[in-house]
Write an enzyme that holds these catalytic residues in place. Sequence first.
Site, mmCIF file in Angstrom:
data_model
loop_
_atom_site.group_PDB
_atom_site.id
_atom_site.type_symbol
_atom_site.label_atom_id
_atom_site.label_comp_id
_atom_site.label_asym_id
_atom_site.label_seq_id
_atom_site.Cartn_x
_atom_site.Cartn_y
_atom_site.Cartn_z
ATOM 1 N N GLY A 58 66.120 -9.983 -13.729
ATOM 2 C CA GLY A 58 67.429 -10.341 -14.288
ATOM 3 C C GLY A 58 67.325 -11.638 -15.060
ATOM 4 N N ASN A 59 68.452 -12.283 -15.326
ATOM 5 C CA ASN A 59 68.443 -13.589 -15.984
ATOM 6 C C ASN A 59 69.655 -14.379 -15.488
ATOM 7 O OD1 ASN A 59 70.728 -13.113 -17.924
ATOM 8 N ND2 ASN A 59 69.335 -11.472 -18.581
ATOM 9 N N TYR A 60 69.787 -15.630 -15.940
ATOM 10 C CA TYR A 60 70.806 -16.526 -15.386
ATOM 11 C C TYR A 60 72.204 -16.356 -15.991
ATOM 12 C CZ TYR A 60 66.965 -19.083 -13.188
ATOM 13 O OH TYR A 60 65.884 -19.431 -12.418
#
Length: 228
Positions: A35-37
């Site tokens: 995923g990412n932030y």
Amino acid sequence: MAQRFFLNRSELNGKKVLITAGPTYEQIDPVRFIGNYSTGKMGVAIAEEMQNRGAEVTLVLGPSSVKVNTGIKLVPVKTAEDMFTACEKIFPGCDIAVMSAAVADYTPVNNALEKIKKTGHELTLQLTKTKDILKTLGEQKTGKQVLVGFALETNNETAYALQKLQTKNADMIVLNSLQDAGAGFGHDTNKITIFDKDGTTFPFDMKSKKNVAIDIVNTIIQQFYAKN
Ligand code: CTP
């Protein structure tokens, strides 16, 4: 005059708007993902501002805990592929599309059905490129549709943003530089620069994401709907 124009809360009455927001989760096995932030805050703020101006808004939102106003049509998705499928279906009926999602660029080739067990010292995951949603919509866009992309950069910001504007056939690119403290993922503030396809640059100060959303929507209205 311009101020009076922006006080009119119904400039986008009857317009259909598609927004993408949030991250995507690319599944590795039943308990893990890439995923990412991204939190989705910026895209949700844009969706709400579009709604404030009278637009009919569909929000394609990756995994996010941000609350969304009632009246916005919410399409929750998980992966880049899900987001692509939803956008392809919705985009042809839209007047404006704003792609603010932080879409994964790569996804695992194999999605293991069972949890991957800890074995050797190293684990190699094979990844394959996802479909570029903005670029695909840019290829399908009619002359009446307005397509806005984002560019999240850490270096050579302007050059990369202009490159994305051109290669993805967008009408406008909103640049977020991670070099600006308080900008980008997770913060309640953001600092953007907008580039449009006519070569105009619109720099903005650091603001709350709500006020950044107002700037983005104002710029879209000013550049594409207030000229005639
Ligand atoms: N985007 C998209 N589909 C993807 C990847 C990105 O629609 N598979 C969109 C984003 O929503 C954003 C724009 O493309 O509007 C630019 O995203 P960004 O992450 O800044 O750049 P990339 O195109 O992924 O290129 P790079 O990671 O090499 O900077």
